[in-house]
Design an enzyme around this catalytic site. Sequence first.
Site: not given
Ligand code: EPU
Length: 426
Positions: A22-23, A119, A124, A310, A402
Amino acid sequence: MEQFRIQGGRKLRGEVRISGAKNAALPAMAAALLTREPVHLKNIPHVRDIVTMAKLLAHMRCRVESPDIPPSAFTIQAETVSHAEAPYELVKTMRASVLTLGPLLARFGRARVSLPGGCAIGARPIDLHIQALEALGGEISVDHGYVQARAERLRGARVRFPRITVTGTENILTAAALAEGETILENAALEPEIGDLAELLVKMGAKIEGAGTPTIWIEGVKELHGTEHTIIPDRIEAGTFLVAGAMAGGEITLTHCAPHHLGALIAKLRECGVDIRCDAADNSILRVRAPKKLLAADVITQEYPGFATDMQAQFMALATQAEGVSHIREAIFENRMLHAVELLRMGANIHIEGNSAVVTGPTPLTGAPVTASDLRASASLVLAALVANNTTTIDRVYHIDRGYERIEEKLRGLGASIERVSPSGS
Ligand code: EPU
């Protein structure tokens, strides 16, 4: 609202086919916005977030077609895009809608994407995406809950993320692919999904080196073209079935997976006494066999290649069945322990303090009505229910839909007693 009704105690045996990630599929679909030509994507998992992304692209007037039902492949063509906008109604159900920001701004010079908001697992924010796009010359404002972005043409720049972000890295990769000049992205995420996106972009004509390392170099090009790409296997779905096998096997064989993406989890499960083997002849096959006795182990979640956040909830379900004390610390998200409260209701011995849980096992779990709070939390409740006495009813299984393709069918194929029910009146 649909529920899962699971009768625990059945040994799982047999073979399960792992779906596409998915990701990885979500950023690949968003990347199709970068060209007017068709992009053919294969090994797409049939999960709700993918349907939401398809709806979002269709809302932007992209052609989104699939040769089969349910879709396992998509042809996406963004010849023209009349609405460079991701509306709140879609973003609120799927944060990954923010992945359209980079491609829209790079190709059309404008984008309007709803702020995702918090969320269940944490606040996030997307401040790091915004700062990095500003460094590439994007003029960005946040107005009435929307990120409004404009740019004549993005310009390459040196960008360093102060903290690793997966979708942030993906947004900058796609944006920089069409920017003028060179972008050097430092402290980039190393997740396999980044490598998969870079591979797709290179097939589309992008110039990218170093994806999968902390420093990625991108030389922007004027135009990208259509291509065909097969999405990598879902390492979190595979990991969830490995934990199922460790807790409730029998022996399970996982096919169509990528064992080399599962290093940290496999090492941890082996520490717990689980027998996991790669097939000698086919490196996409893994076999997992439950030990007579599971042993406790400690986990701290980390960015890849560390132990994935995850997989934290699923590991906690396993820890309830392991002998000894497991210390589990969530270090990526601030609020990803909601499953612990539900596991407590099933009889687990868990002490939670902030982002840490101390799990003492093994404890016999008993079936109970429980509620899924997010995608991976719901997977952990399914795992716990598979070994619990009596019947567990899991509410709000739309969370699991999802990100897991036909999980109840796959588990039934392994011998589990699990059915999807719609309680009367809902
Ligand atoms: N963060 C910030 N500011 C930003 C972006 C991130 O503070 O602008 C913080 C987040 O709040 C978090 C950390 O940095 O504490 C890491 O977040 P990241 O941006 O890496 O997460 P994401 O890109 O929103 C993806 C996956 C998630 C997975 C995380 C971590 C996708 C669509 N989602 O989320 O997947 O948990 O990376 O590996 O790729 C899931 O599939 O269940 C899921 C939540």
